[in-house]
Structures are given as C-alpha cells and as structure tokens.
Design an enzyme around this catalytic site. Structure first.
Site, mmCIF file in Angstrom:
data_model
loop_
_atom_site.group_PDB
_atom_site.id
_atom_site.type_symbol
_atom_site.label_atom_id
_atom_site.label_comp_id
_atom_site.label_asym_id
_atom_site.label_seq_id
_atom_site.Cartn_x
_atom_site.Cartn_y
_atom_site.Cartn_z
ATOM 1 N N HIS A 116 91.928 -13.610 -39.442
ATOM 2 C CA HIS A 116 91.175 -14.572 -40.176
ATOM 3 C C HIS A 116 91.345 -14.879 -41.779
ATOM 4 C CE1 HIS A 116 87.615 -17.075 -42.751
ATOM 5 N NE2 HIS A 116 87.971 -17.585 -41.621
ATOM 6 N N ASP A 147 90.633 -22.450 -38.208
ATOM 7 C CA ASP A 147 89.897 -22.124 -39.088
ATOM 8 C C ASP A 147 89.176 -23.112 -39.614
ATOM 9 O OD1 ASP A 147 88.455 -20.707 -41.234
ATOM 10 O OD2 ASP A 147 89.407 -19.959 -42.555
ATOM 11 N N TYR A 165 106.743 -25.404 -49.968
ATOM 12 C CA TYR A 165 107.834 -24.530 -49.824
ATOM 13 C C TYR A 165 107.197 -23.203 -50.718
ATOM 14 C CZ TYR A 165 111.624 -27.866 -48.704
ATOM 15 O OH TYR A 165 112.190 -28.790 -48.139
#
Length: 146
Positions: A22, A69, A117
């Site tokens: 998670h 999530d 990035y």
C-alpha cells in the site's frame, strides 16, 4: 499455468505488482521517457517492457489486478503538458475513460513534467509502453483490498 491473466501481463510485471505494498507507486511511461536511467533509482532496477501496448491499455491491465489508493488525494497522477497544466491531451482523456470504469474512488491529479521525472525515480518500478502521444506518463499508487 494461470488462468484469467491477460497474456500482455508478463510474469515479471505480475511479480512486481504482487510485491508492491500500500502506497508504493509504479510509473507507466511513454516511449520517449528515460526509462532505463530512471529505473536505475527504483526498487526494480530495470524497466518492464510493454512495447506494443499503449498507456491506457497498460493502465487498464494493471488496475484490473491492482487497486488504486483511495486514502490519499490522488491514486493516479498524470504528467502535465508543458505550459498547459490544466489541459488534457488525448492520451490523458483516454486514461480518464479507462479509470472511470476501474478505479473506484481513487483521485486523479497531475504534476509538472520535471517533478514527474524526480518522483518516478522513487517509484517501485517503471513500466515502459509504446505510447507515442506526448506527455503519456502516469504514476499509479497502490491501494488496499477490502
């Protein structure tokens, strides 16, 4: 052999998705993304190759196996278009359509390209697809199963 697993999900990707916990993130990145140099910083040190699959299809395949999530503001983040952070490109629109069918209550957001990035270097893994539409990069945050 396993059944009901799409053949485009490699054993490597299946194993990585199972290992993630998670809150771990996986980067789904386009063909132009520096996947090898980014993955060198991740838990999984080499990118997972899903050439022949575009970003929306890859995200659909992953989210059929991995919940996003819902305990944080965003379960998925897209790379923003330079100079137009609120604009959705075609690839973003296609991913939104996919997520409307599979993501439940996971929030969708965006982050600036250079921040994407940097954040990708902290991902569990990088999955490179053959997406050639600009800014076709996404971070998926693993949720929990209830």
């Amino acid at each position: 052999m396993l059944i009901n697993i799409d053949k485009r999900i490699s054993p490597q990707l299946l194993f990585i998705l199972a290992q993630m916990g998670h809150g771990d993130e996986i980067a789904v990145v386009d063909a132009n993304f520096p996947a090898v140099s980014t993955a060198a910083h991740c838990i999984t040190k080499e990118p997972i190759d899903m050439m022949g699959v575009d970003a929306p299809k890859c995200i659909e395949l992953i989210t059929k196996l991995m919940p996003l999530d819902t305990f944080t503001e965003f379960g998925i983040l897209r790379m923003e278009i330079d100079g137009a952070p609120n604009e959705l490109g075609d690839v973003h629109k296609d991913v939104v359509t996919v997520l409307d069918h599979v993501s439940g209550d996971a929030g969708q957001g965006s982050i600036e390209r250079q921040i994407f990035y940097k954040r990708s270097k902290a991902a569990f893994a990088v999955v490179q697809v053959s997406e050639i539409r600009p800014f076709g990069c996404f971070l998926l945050r693993k949720g929990v199963i209830f």
